[in-house]
Scaffold this active site. Structure first.
Site, mmCIF file in Angstrom:
data_model
loop_
_atom_site.group_PDB
_atom_site.id
_atom_site.type_symbol
_atom_site.label_atom_id
_atom_site.label_comp_id
_atom_site.label_asym_id
_atom_site.label_seq_id
_atom_site.Cartn_x
_atom_site.Cartn_y
_atom_site.Cartn_z
ATOM 1 N N HIS A 19 11.721 -5.811 5.588
ATOM 2 C CA HIS A 19 10.335 -5.913 6.088
ATOM 3 C C HIS A 19 9.394 -5.018 5.252
ATOM 4 C CE1 HIS A 19 7.589 -6.627 9.812
ATOM 5 N NE2 HIS A 19 6.862 -6.423 8.733
ATOM 6 N N ARG B 275 6.782 -13.289 10.369
ATOM 7 C CA ARG B 275 7.443 -12.510 11.416
ATOM 8 C C ARG B 275 8.814 -13.112 11.695
ATOM 9 N NH1 ARG B 275 4.777 -8.763 10.502
ATOM 10 N NH2 ARG B 275 3.303 -7.673 11.826
HETATM 11 P P1 NDP Z 1 -4.497 -14.421 9.298
HETATM 12 O O1 NDP Z 1 -4.825 -14.232 10.737
HETATM 13 O O2 NDP Z 1 -5.557 -14.189 8.289
HETATM 14 O O3 NDP Z 1 -3.926 -15.895 9.065
HETATM 15 C C1 NDP Z 1 -3.041 -16.514 9.934
HETATM 16 C C2 NDP Z 1 -2.921 -17.967 9.524
HETATM 17 O O4 NDP Z 1 -1.943 -18.586 10.365
HETATM 18 C C3 NDP Z 1 -4.228 -18.766 9.706
HETATM 19 O O5 NDP Z 1 -4.399 -19.680 8.653
HETATM 20 C C4 NDP Z 1 -3.984 -19.513 11.011
HETATM 21 O O6 NDP Z 1 -4.694 -20.732 11.128
HETATM 22 C C5 NDP Z 1 -2.501 -19.779 10.894
HETATM 23 N N1 NDP Z 1 -1.935 -20.062 12.219
HETATM 24 C C6 NDP Z 1 -1.819 -19.248 13.289
HETATM 25 N N2 NDP Z 1 -1.251 -19.894 14.316
HETATM 26 C C7 NDP Z 1 -0.996 -21.148 13.879
HETATM 27 C C8 NDP Z 1 -0.430 -22.302 14.472
HETATM 28 N N3 NDP Z 1 -0.005 -22.303 15.746
HETATM 29 N N4 NDP Z 1 -0.345 -23.425 13.736
HETATM 30 C C9 NDP Z 1 -0.785 -23.443 12.451
HETATM 31 N N5 NDP Z 1 -1.332 -22.383 11.820
HETATM 32 C C10 NDP Z 1 -1.434 -21.258 12.530
HETATM 33 O O7 NDP Z 1 -3.250 -13.480 9.027
HETATM 34 P P2 NDP Z 1 -2.777 -12.872 7.618
HETATM 35 O O8 NDP Z 1 -2.753 -13.938 6.612
HETATM 36 O O9 NDP Z 1 -3.542 -11.641 7.308
HETATM 37 O O10 NDP Z 1 -1.292 -12.396 7.998
HETATM 38 C C11 NDP Z 1 -0.331 -13.341 8.427
HETATM 39 C C12 NDP Z 1 0.883 -12.640 9.004
HETATM 40 O O11 NDP Z 1 1.654 -12.046 7.977
HETATM 41 C C13 NDP Z 1 0.604 -11.448 9.929
HETATM 42 O O12 NDP Z 1 0.233 -11.887 11.222
HETATM 43 C C14 NDP Z 1 1.928 -10.740 9.934
HETATM 44 O O13 NDP Z 1 2.745 -11.275 10.937
HETATM 45 C C15 NDP Z 1 2.527 -11.092 8.571
HETATM 46 N N6 NDP Z 1 2.620 -9.925 7.688
HETATM 47 C C16 NDP Z 1 3.863 -9.545 7.234
HETATM 48 C C17 NDP Z 1 3.974 -8.470 6.383
HETATM 49 C C18 NDP Z 1 5.297 -8.089 5.808
HETATM 50 O O14 NDP Z 1 5.389 -7.043 5.147
HETATM 51 N N7 NDP Z 1 6.332 -8.877 5.970
HETATM 52 C C19 NDP Z 1 2.815 -7.699 5.949
HETATM 53 C C20 NDP Z 1 1.576 -8.192 6.467
HETATM 54 C C21 NDP Z 1 1.488 -9.263 7.318
HETATM 55 P P3 NDP Z 1 -6.306 -20.765 11.139
HETATM 56 O O15 NDP Z 1 -6.724 -20.443 9.726
HETATM 57 O O16 NDP Z 1 -6.627 -22.151 11.532
HETATM 58 O O17 NDP Z 1 -6.740 -19.709 12.123
HETATM 59 C C1 OXD Z 2 2.038 -5.979 8.787
HETATM 60 C C2 OXD Z 2 3.444 -5.774 8.415
HETATM 61 O O1 OXD Z 2 1.768 -6.684 9.769
HETATM 62 O O2 OXD Z 2 3.731 -4.941 7.530
HETATM 63 O O3 OXD Z 2 1.164 -5.431 8.087
HETATM 64 O O4 OXD Z 2 4.326 -6.440 8.967
#
Ligand code: NDP
Ligand code: OXD
Length: 313
Positions: free
Chosen positions: A276, A228
Site C-alpha cells: 500500500h 482500495r
Molecule cells: P476521486 O474522487 O478524484 O475519483 C474517484 C473516481 O471514481 C471518479 O471518477 C468517480 O466517478 C469514480 N467512481 C466512484 N464511485 C464509482 C462508481 N460506483 N462507479 C463508477 N465510478 C465511480 O479520487 P482520486 O482519483 O483522488 O482517488 C481514487 C482512490 O485512490 C482513493 O479514493 C483511494 O482509495 C485510492 N488511493 C490509493 C492510494 C495508494 O497508495 N494505493 C493513494 C491515494 C489514493 P465520478 O468522476 O463520476 O465522480
Molecule cells: C490514500 C492512500 O488514500 O495512501 O492517500 O491510500
C-alpha cells in the site's frame, strides 16, 4: 486554535514538525498529549480508531492525510462536519508512476524475463508495442485522469470508466453499469483507481474478470489495483490466475492490510505485491495542501476537496 494530528501508524514526530513549520500559529497535539478536547478545531488524521473524533465538541473540519477518506466514513460516530481529502500533485504524480510502472512491467513481461535471468536462460518472448495494448481505468477522478494522460503519452490505447458521464480529450470514456461491461470488453490491462464505497465494494470479482478482453496482444488480461483492497475478492483473483482468466496482477491494496502471511498472492509467479505504497503521503506536500484549505475555510471560501458523504468519496 488547536489541531489534533493523528497519523496512525506513521511517524508522528515527522508530521508534527511539518505541521508546526507550515502552521506556526496553531497549537498542535497528538492523541497521547495533554489537551482540552474543546480546544480542537481541526483534525488531521489517518485511520484513527472509530469514535476517536467524537471527543472533540468544537471540531470545524476533519482532514484526511491521504486522498481516500473511506476510513473516516466507516466511523459510525464521525462528527457531522466537513471532511476534506488530499488532492495534491505530489501524490498524484506518485500514483501515475506506480500505474505506468506496473503496466510496463506486465506489458514487457518483466517477471518472466527475471525468471529467465535467474535460470541463465537467453530467450526472447513475443514483445508487442504499447499501441497494441488496451488499458481500461476504473475511476476517472484526479488520479485516474492523470494516469490516463501519462499512459496515453507512452502510446497505450486508454479508456476510462466513471460514475458520471465525462468527455476528456483523447480518451475513450464510459460510465455507469452498461458502460462498465463495454469497457471491460476492450481491456487488456485493467487499472483500478476507484474509492471504496458501498457501490464499489467487491467489484473486482471473477464475474468481472471474465468480461475482460481475451483477444488482446498480451495473450490474456492483467489486473492492477491501487484503489482500495475492499474492492477486490482475493480468492477470485487467485482462481482467475489459476484458470488463466487473468495472466497477471499488481496489487498495492488488500482486503486486509498488512496482507496475511499465508496469502498465496505473496508467492504467485505472476503477481506483484506492494505494501500500500503506490502513492505515499509526503508530509510537507500534504500539510501545505491542508494549510491552504484551512486558509480557505477561515476566509469563508469553499474548500477544494470536501468529500460528498452521500456518494461516499
Ligand atoms: P476521486 O474522487 O478524484 O475519483 C474517484 C473516481 O471514481 C471518479 O471518477 C468517480 O466517478 C469514480 N467512481 C466512484 N464511485 C464509482 C462508481 N460506483 N462507479 C463508477 N465510478 C465511480 O479520487 P482520486 O482519483 O483522488 O482517488 C481514487 C482512490 O485512490 C482513493 O479514493 C483511494 O482509495 C485510492 N488511493 C490509493 C492510494 C495508494 O497508495 N494505493 C493513494 C491515494 C489514493 P465520478 O468522476 O463520476 O465522480
Ligand atoms: C490514500 C492512500 O488514500 O495512501 O492517500 O491510500
Amino acid at each position: 486554535m488547536a489541531i489534533m494530528l493523528y497519523a496512525n501508524g506513521w511517524d508522528h514526530e515527522e508530521w508534527a514538525a511539518c505541521v508546526k513549520t507550515v502552521l506556526p500559529d496553531y497549537e498542535i497535539y497528538g492523541p497521547d498529549d495533554d489537551f482540552n478536547p474543546a480546544d480542537i478545531r481541526y483534525a488531521m488524521v489517518w485511520k484513527p480508531e472509530h469514535g476517536f473524533l467524537s471527543q472533540f465538541p468544537n471540531l470545524d473540519v476533519i482532514f484526511s492525510l491521504g486522498a481516500g477518506a473511506d476510513f473516516l466514513l466507516a466511523d459510525p460516530q464521525l462528527p457531522n462536519v466537513p471532511v476534506v481529502r488530499v488532492v495534491d500533485p505530489d501524490l498524484t504524480n506518485r500514483m501515475s508512476e506506480y500505474v505506468l510502472l506496473q503496466c510496463l512491467l506486465h506489458h514487457r513481461r518483466t517477471l518472466r524475463y527475471m525468471r529467465f535471468q535467474q535460470a541463465g536462460i537467453w530467450r526472447e518472448l513475443d514483445d508487442v508495442p504499447a499501441r497494441s495494448i488496451r488499458v481500461g481505468i476504473l475511476g476517472l477522478g484526479v488520479l485516474g485522469q492523470d494516469a490516463a494522460r501519462k499512459l496515453a503519452m507512452v502510446g497505450y490505447d486508454v479508456a476510462g470508466w466513471s460514475r458520471s458521464q465525462k468527455s476528456l480529450d483523447g480518451l475513450t470514456t464510459y460510465h455507469g453499469a452498461d458502460g462498465l461491461d463495454a469497457m471491460l470488453a476492450r481491456t487488456d490491462i485493467l487499472v483500478s483507481l476507484l474509492p471504496h464505497t458501498p457501490l464499489t465494494e467487491g467489484l473486482l470479482d471473477l464475474d468481472l474478470f471474465k468480461k475482460l478482453a481475451r483477444d488482446g496482444a498480451l495473450g490474456g488480461p492483467v489486473l492492477i489495483n491501487a484503489g482500495r483492497g475492499k474492492l477486490q475478492k482475493e480468492r477470485d483473483i487467485m482462481e482467475a490466475l489459476d484458470d488463466s482468466i487473468l495472466i497477471g496482477a499488481s496489487l498495492d491494496v488488500f482486503e486486509q492490510e498488512p496482507l496475511n502471511d499465508g496469502s498465496p498472492l505473496w508467492s504467485h509467479p505472476s503477481v506483484i505485491v506492494t505494501p500500500h505504497n503506490a502513492a505515499p503521503s509526503a508530509p510537507e506536500a500534504i500539510v501545505r495542501y491542508l494549510a491552504r484549505q484551512i486558509g480557505l475555510y477561515e476566509a469563508g471560501e469553499p474548500m477544494e476537496s470536501a468529500i460528498d458523504r452521500k456518494a461516499g468519496y
